[in-house]
Design a protein around this motif. Structure first.
Motif, PDB file in Angstrom:
ATOM      1  N   GLU A   4       0.824  -1.210   0.000  1.00 26.19           N
ATOM      2  CA  GLU A   4       0.000   0.000   0.000  1.00 26.19           C
ATOM      3  C   GLU A   4       0.859   1.262   0.000  1.00 26.19           C
ATOM      4  O   GLU A   4       0.560   2.217  -0.721  1.00 26.19           O
ATOM      5  N   ALA A   5       1.919   1.281   0.788  1.00 23.06           N
ATOM      6  CA  ALA A   5       2.812   2.443   0.802  1.00 23.06           C
ATOM      7  C   ALA A   5       3.429   2.646  -0.576  1.00 23.06           C
ATOM      8  O   ALA A   5       3.564   3.781  -1.052  1.00 23.06           O
ATOM      9  N   LEU A   6       3.798   1.544  -1.246  1.00 23.04           N
ATOM     10  CA  LEU A   6       4.359   1.666  -2.591  1.00 23.04           C
ATOM     11  C   LEU A   6       3.306   2.182  -3.561  1.00 23.04           C
ATOM     12  O   LEU A   6       3.585   3.058  -4.384  1.00 23.04           O
ATOM     13  N   MET A   7       2.063   1.684  -3.456  1.00 21.65           N
ATOM     14  CA  MET A   7       1.002   2.146  -4.349  1.00 21.65           C
ATOM     15  C   MET A   7       0.760   3.637  -4.166  1.00 21.65           C
ATOM     16  O   MET A   7       0.631   4.388  -5.136  1.00 21.65           O
ATOM     17  N   ARG A   8       0.675   4.074  -2.913  1.00 19.37           N
ATOM     18  CA  ARG A   8       0.462   5.496  -2.633  1.00 19.37           C
ATOM     19  C   ARG A   8       1.607   6.333  -3.212  1.00 19.37           C
ATOM     20  O   ARG A   8       1.380   7.370  -3.826  1.00 19.37           O
ATOM     21  N   SER A   9       2.832   5.865  -3.028  1.00 22.25           N
ATOM     22  CA  SER A   9       3.975   6.638  -3.517  1.00 22.25           C
ATOM     23  C   SER A   9       4.026   6.649  -5.040  1.00 22.25           C
ATOM     24  O   SER A   9       4.450   7.629  -5.647  1.00 22.25           O
ATOM     25  N   ARG A  10       3.565   5.583  -5.667  1.00 20.86           N
ATOM     26  CA  ARG A  10       3.511   5.565  -7.133  1.00 20.86           C
ATOM     27  C   ARG A  10       2.423   6.516  -7.646  1.00 20.86           C
ATOM     28  O   ARG A  10       2.614   7.224  -8.629  1.00 20.86           O
ATOM     29  N   PHE A  11       1.267   6.552  -6.962  1.00 24.00           N
ATOM     30  CA  PHE A  11       0.238   7.516  -7.347  1.00 24.00           C
ATOM     31  C   PHE A  11       0.803   8.937  -7.246  1.00 24.00           C
ATOM     32  O   PHE A  11       0.642   9.748  -8.156  1.00 24.00           O
TER      33      PHE A  11
END
Length: 152
Positions: free
Chosen positions: A34-41
């Protein structure tokens, strides 16, 4: 609507960019899918293409990404997030505006942890058309009416 000069992170965690996704953009490893997804967004919203490429699994990664100023990423909603060992999934909705049209990208993303680093593998995507009315709530999530916010 996202604003590059905003003190808040584009992933809408309520934290500052430095305390949230900015630290991952600067090299700290994202601790969860989730942290990676947020940072990619946030990287998509801010145009940090080098981060997007380095966090993409090498077997799936494109050679390059085009700078796309025509897409304006305005809202991220995490529906669910799961992590089991070295694999994870994140189901999210990302609201964006492109060429004056509102859309939602909905995706069930897959992630894998390799040598301690989470990487985006791929996702099942669906793009939905939005037709926000001027008197409806703004699609950016501000809580204001569209005509008083982003809907023109």
């Amino acid at each position: 609507m996202l604003d590059a000069s905003s003190p808040y992170c584009p992933c809408q965690s309520g934290l500052s960019l430095d305390a949230c996704c900015g630290r991952y953009h600067d090299g700290e490893l994202a601790p969860t899918p989730e942290a990676l997804m947020r940072s990619r967004f946030s990287a998509f919203a801010l145009g940090v293409n080098d981060y997007l490429l380095v966090t993409w699994h090498p077997d799936q990664r494109p050679a390059s990404l085009l700078d796309d100023d025509s897409t304006e990423w305005v809202r991220l909603e995490i529906i669910s997030s799961q992590e089991t060992g070295d694999t994870g999934t994140v189901h999210f909705r990302a609201t964006f505006r492109e060429k004056g049209r509102w859309r939602i990208l909905q995706e069930e993303s897959r992630f894998i942890r390799t040598q301690g680093r989470w990487l985006y593998v791929d996702g099942k995507t669906e793009i939905l058309q939005l037709k926000p009315g001027r008197n409806a709530d703004c699609p950016c999530g501000s809580g204001r009416k569209g005509k008083r916010c982003c809907v023109r």
